[in-house]
Design a protein around this motif. Structure first.
Motif, mmCIF file in Angstrom:
data_model
loop_
_atom_site.group_PDB
_atom_site.id
_atom_site.type_symbol
_atom_site.label_atom_id
_atom_site.label_comp_id
_atom_site.label_asym_id
_atom_site.label_seq_id
_atom_site.Cartn_x
_atom_site.Cartn_y
_atom_site.Cartn_z
ATOM 1 N N THR A 126 28.127 111.088 2.625
ATOM 2 C CA THR A 126 29.154 112.140 2.366
ATOM 3 C C THR A 126 30.533 111.987 2.724
ATOM 4 O O THR A 126 31.488 112.251 2.096
ATOM 5 C CB THR A 126 28.403 113.479 2.955
ATOM 6 N N THR A 127 30.547 111.657 4.043
ATOM 7 C CA THR A 127 31.792 111.329 4.542
ATOM 8 C C THR A 127 32.644 110.293 3.939
ATOM 9 O O THR A 127 33.881 110.699 3.569
ATOM 10 C CB THR A 127 31.674 110.772 6.083
ATOM 11 N N ALA A 128 31.947 109.161 3.276
ATOM 12 C CA ALA A 128 32.789 108.096 2.526
ATOM 13 C C ALA A 128 33.233 108.662 1.522
ATOM 14 O O ALA A 128 34.469 108.623 0.673
ATOM 15 C CB ALA A 128 31.769 106.934 2.232
ATOM 16 N N ALA A 129 32.626 109.591 0.642
ATOM 17 C CA ALA A 129 32.828 110.323 -0.709
ATOM 18 C C ALA A 129 33.972 111.146 -0.441
ATOM 19 O O ALA A 129 34.830 111.367 -1.197
ATOM 20 C CB ALA A 129 31.579 110.789 -1.217
ATOM 21 N N PRO A 172 41.778 107.684 8.693
ATOM 22 C CA PRO A 172 40.702 107.837 7.939
ATOM 23 C C PRO A 172 39.731 108.480 8.505
ATOM 24 O O PRO A 172 39.177 107.851 9.472
ATOM 25 C CB PRO A 172 40.360 106.544 6.766
ATOM 26 N N GLY A 173 39.110 109.549 7.822
ATOM 27 C CA GLY A 173 37.883 110.105 8.544
ATOM 28 C C GLY A 173 38.243 110.897 9.525
ATOM 29 O O GLY A 173 37.219 111.549 10.024
ATOM 30 N N ALA A 174 39.557 111.434 9.935
ATOM 31 C CA ALA A 174 39.741 112.285 11.012
ATOM 32 C C ALA A 174 39.540 113.789 10.717
ATOM 33 O O ALA A 174 39.110 114.436 11.464
ATOM 34 C CB ALA A 174 41.187 112.051 11.354
ATOM 35 N N ARG A 181 29.092 118.386 0.641
ATOM 36 C CA ARG A 181 28.174 117.544 0.595
ATOM 37 C C ARG A 181 27.859 116.646 -0.725
ATOM 38 O O ARG A 181 28.048 117.432 -1.707
ATOM 39 C CB ARG A 181 26.825 118.183 1.126
ATOM 40 N N LEU A 182 27.370 115.668 -0.850
ATOM 41 C CA LEU A 182 26.779 114.970 -2.100
ATOM 42 C C LEU A 182 25.356 115.236 -2.245
ATOM 43 O O LEU A 182 24.575 115.164 -1.165
ATOM 44 C CB LEU A 182 27.019 113.343 -1.864
ATOM 45 N N TRP A 183 24.903 115.479 -3.474
ATOM 46 C CA TRP A 183 23.633 115.843 -3.811
ATOM 47 C C TRP A 183 23.070 114.769 -4.720
ATOM 48 O O TRP A 183 23.948 114.212 -5.900
ATOM 49 C CB TRP A 183 23.510 117.122 -4.501
ATOM 50 N N GLY A 184 22.026 114.355 -4.530
ATOM 51 C CA GLY A 184 21.541 113.251 -5.582
ATOM 52 C C GLY A 184 20.266 113.512 -6.286
ATOM 53 O O GLY A 184 19.333 114.270 -5.710
#
Length: 221
Positions: A126-129, A172-174, A181-184
């Motif tokens: 989720t964080t990467a997306a 990045p990521g701060a 959220r990502l949902w699959g």
């Protein structure tokens, strides 16, 4: 007059696509491989927004819902999309974890249907997306007011403010959005529809069996 709408609709013609060749017997055993092939072919032939899909969900009362959204990623197991846990879409995905997807590329006469169970991505994915989003999209996710009543555009602008100030991204990521959220959608069934200008349409369905592999069958159009 609204009473004339049926006649108006009846006079509309069905588009005659430039249908690419499709041989179901030569289709790969993995439907995700075929999906990626079709998606890349759609992009190569300038189909606009080929990554746009219809997402259908169900609420706790069993009432269906549908909307158009974006495909964020796809892997061997799932098709991934984004939604806040507090939005109607996120609540339905979390509380009734089943969904269906439809990709439609009319210029090629192609559809792909996906149906399966839903699961939330882990924090790392989720964080990467989230980091791939634009600054404005991240700011909207942080404000987290999707689908709530909008009083006026000034209210929305005041809520968002300056995205650079809201995000405070020194590295990045701060920044992250706790509810975003990502949902699959773990595909249990996928169907590939290839239209034919003469009406000889092809439908190839993949069904996942308990062992994890796939079975295929042709369907009547």
């Amino acid at each position: 007059m609204r009473s004339e709408l049926s006649r108006f609709l009846a006079e509309l013609s069905w588009p005659r696509p430039h249908a690419p060749a499709f041989d179901p017997e030569a289709a790969p055993g993995d439907p995700v491989e075929l999906f990626e092939r079709w998606l890349r072919e759609a992009v190569a032939h300038d189909v606009p927004a080929a990554h746009v899909m219809t997402l259908a969900t169900v609420d706790v009362a069993g009432r269906p819902d549908a909307r158009v959204t974006l495909l964020e990623d796809v892997d061997d197991h799932a098709f991934w999309l984004a939604a806040s846990e507090t939005s109607p879409k996120g609540k339905q995905l979390g509380r009734v974890p089943v969904a269906a997807l439809v990709f439609h590329w009319p210029q090629q006469g192609r559809q792909v249907r996906v149906r399966g169970t839903v699961r939330a991505a882990d924090e790392a994915r989720t964080t990467a997306a989230f980091e791939r989003l634009s600054a404005h999209a991240r700011a909207e996710a942080l404000v987290d007011r999707q689908s709530r009543p909008l009083h006026d555009e000034v209210y929305l602008s005041d809520a968002l403010g300056d995205p650079s100030e809201l995000l405070q991204l020194e590295e990045p990521g701060a920044a992250s959005a706790p509810t975003w959220r990502l949902w699959g959608v773990d595909a249990g069934r996928m169907e590939f529809f290839q239209a034919d200008p003469e009406g000889h349409h092809l439908r190839l369905r993949y069904s996942r069996h308990e062992g994890g592999g796939w079975e295929t069958e042709l369907l009547r159009p």
